[in-house]
Write an enzyme that holds these catalytic residues in place. Structure first.
Site, PDB file in Angstrom:
ATOM      1  N   CYS A   1     -13.521  -4.374   0.648  1.00 34.76           N
ATOM      2  CA  CYS A   1     -12.289  -4.303  -0.138  1.00 34.76           C
ATOM      3  C   CYS A   1     -11.511  -5.608  -0.042  1.00 34.76           C
ATOM      4  CB  CYS A   1     -11.434  -3.136   0.343  1.00 34.76           C
ATOM      5  SG  CYS A   1      -9.917  -2.900  -0.620  1.00 34.76           S
TER       6      CYS A   1
ATOM      7  N   SER B   1       0.812  -1.215   0.000  1.00 38.60           N
ATOM      8  CA  SER B   1       0.000   0.000   0.000  1.00 38.60           C
ATOM      9  C   SER B   1       0.843   1.262   0.000  1.00 38.60           C
ATOM     10  CB  SER B   1      -0.898   0.004   1.236  1.00 38.60           C
ATOM     11  OG  SER B   1      -0.107   0.113   2.406  1.00 38.60           O
ATOM     12  N   GLY B   2       2.105   1.130   0.388  1.00 38.08           N
ATOM     13  CA  GLY B   2       2.939   2.305   0.578  1.00 38.08           C
ATOM     14  C   GLY B   2       3.129   2.612   2.043  1.00 38.08           C
TER      15      GLY B   2
ATOM     16  N   GLY C   1      -0.152  -6.911   4.713  1.00 40.09           N
ATOM     17  CA  GLY C   1       0.362  -6.525   6.017  1.00 40.09           C
ATOM     18  C   GLY C   1      -0.650  -6.638   7.134  1.00 40.09           C
TER      19      GLY C   1
ATOM     20  N   ASP D   1       3.398  -1.392   7.381  1.00 41.15           N
ATOM     21  CA  ASP D   1       3.034  -2.794   7.626  1.00 41.15           C
ATOM     22  C   ASP D   1       3.216  -3.653   6.384  1.00 41.15           C
ATOM     23  OD1 ASP D   1       2.370  -2.488  10.311  1.00 41.15           O
ATOM     24  OD2 ASP D   1       0.317  -1.905   9.863  1.00 41.15           O
ATOM     25  N   SER D   2       2.710  -3.191   5.248  1.00 39.38           N
ATOM     26  CA  SER D   2       2.814  -4.001   4.033  1.00 39.38           C
ATOM     27  C   SER D   2       4.259  -4.103   3.561  1.00 39.38           C
ATOM     28  CB  SER D   2       1.925  -3.434   2.919  1.00 39.38           C
ATOM     29  OG  SER D   2       2.299  -2.116   2.577  1.00 39.38           O
TER      30      SER D   2
ATOM     31  N   CYS E   1     -10.333   5.057   3.311  1.00 41.28           N
ATOM     32  CA  CYS E   1      -9.225   5.427   2.429  1.00 41.28           C
ATOM     33  C   CYS E   1      -9.639   6.322   1.274  1.00 41.28           C
ATOM     34  CB  CYS E   1      -8.531   4.163   1.910  1.00 41.28           C
ATOM     35  SG  CYS E   1      -9.498   3.195   0.722  1.00 41.28           S
TER      36      CYS E   1
END
Length: 373
Positions: free
Chosen positions: A109, A16-17, A133, A20-21, A208
């Site tokens: 999502c 995602s940027g 993440g 965590d991910s 988001c």
């Protein structure tokens, strides 16, 4: 049981940027998996950068994800799923609020984008699993069946928003952060040790695709303003509003009621009626719910047979409560051992057996613990 992350896999890491991910992708690569990073472009207007700690999926985020992939040493791509996201998540969100319900777009999502559209594309390209993440764990039993469990650290557990995943999706899901019993500061410290520039990046919050956090304004722009009445449980008019969709069950602030309650205590939103555009308010104890029915159940394994005793979670950051539940004619019927407060149609109820996620369903109706006036 054996954790699926122990088998070398060809993994597509959704990046995602955020921190965590990025750490999840790094851990997957370090574990010996063949990892490729992918950033999902979900916004039709990616030029709009995040505001503070809100929002995601912008150009800024895609660049952060690419830089993280470069440091990890894995290939990286950007996939445009904006149209699918608009149809399956954003439009669903708007329609649910218009119908007087309170949806959770993160569940939708995960169900429709990350573990449906993304997973389908990943499998078609020869990947074995999608890595995210999220803080949760997947185990494989000796008979090959999969189970979704809470993360080791309950404070960061995100299994609630993953309760929509079915057997097939769990078979291709990888959550490298699920066994982490650390604080978020320690995750950030790990990212810094790995040289990931997102180590100090703030987390995204709220919804988001509503970068400024103004959900009511977002809905008003799309549904228009429609004045209606705010009434008490007896039907007496207390004030007006500009759209019933702007309220949620249990809401206390922003009611703008001029007349104080007889007992001087705060009033809360008890019911939202889109048919006559009316919002009903009342005392806190009228929010207590003793039972609910839920539709569209999705099971993380076999559907439960007969009535059973479980714990249930009703919000992404809520606690557990003891329940009995039974599937009747495709509808989940849940009774609470003790009344719970502020349950809204449209939310998800997720059932647990210990740490194991049994499944998730969408709340359709609730039964008040106290009789209405």
């Amino acid at each position: 049981m054996t954790d699926t992350s122990q088998r070398p896999l060809r993994v597509l890491a959704a990046m995602s940027g955020g921190v965590d991910s990025a750490v999840a992708a790094a851990r997957a690569a370090e574990a010996g998996h063949d990892v490729t990073g992918v950033h999902l472009a979900l916004s039709a207007n990616p030029q709009s950068f995040r505001t503070g700690a809100r929002g995601c999926c912008t150009i800024e985020d895609s660049r952060d994800a690419r830089r993280a992939a470069d440091v990890i040493g894995i290939p990286f791509y950007v996939w445009d799923l904006a149209e699918r996201f608009r149809e399956d998540v954003v439009e669903d969100f708007i329609a649910e609020y218009e119908a007087g319900r309170t949806p959770n777009p993160c569940l939708r999502c995960n169900e429709k984008i990350k573990f449906a559209a993304l997973l389908d594309k990943a499998l078609a390209l020869g990947f074995d699993a999608v890595c995210t993440g999220h803080y949760a764990k997947v185990f494989v039993n000796e008979d090959g069946t999969r189970e979704l469990h809470r993360a080791s650290d309950m404070a960061k557990d995100q299994s609630y928003v993953l309760g929509v995943l079915d057997d097939r999706q769990l078979a291709h899901a990888l959550f490298p952060l699920g066994d982490t019993v650390t604080t978020k500061d320690e995750i950030r410290a790990e990212a810094e040790r790995r040289g990931l520039a997102v180590a100090k990046k703030p987390d995204s919050h709220d919804i988001c695709f509503i970068a400024d956090g103004d959900t009511q304004g977002f809905l008003a722009d799309r549904l228009g303003r429609a004045e209606g009445d705010i009434v008490d449980e007896a039907g007496a008019k207390l004030g007006t509003h500009e759209g019933a969709y702007g309220f949620t069950i249990g809401q206390r602030k922003g009611l703008r009621i001029g007349t104080p309650a007889a007992d001087g205590k705060p009033r809360y939103v008890l019911d939202i009626s889109p048919v006559n555009n009316t919002v009903t308010v009342g005392p806190a104890d009228s929010l207590d719910v003793s039972a609910l029915t839920a539709i569209k159940p999705r099971w993380c394994g076999a559907a439960p047979a007969g009535p059973g005793t479980y714990t249930a979670q009703l919000r992404a950051h809520g606690g557990e409560t003891e329940v009995t539940a039974e599937l009747v004619d495709g509808e989940l019927r849940v009774a609470f051992t003790e009344p719970v407060r502020g349950v809204a149609p449209g939310q998800a109820v997720v059932l647990y057996d210990g740490t194991r996620v049994v499944g998730s369903a969408t709340i359709a109706t609730t039964t008040r613990a106290t009789a209405s006036v």
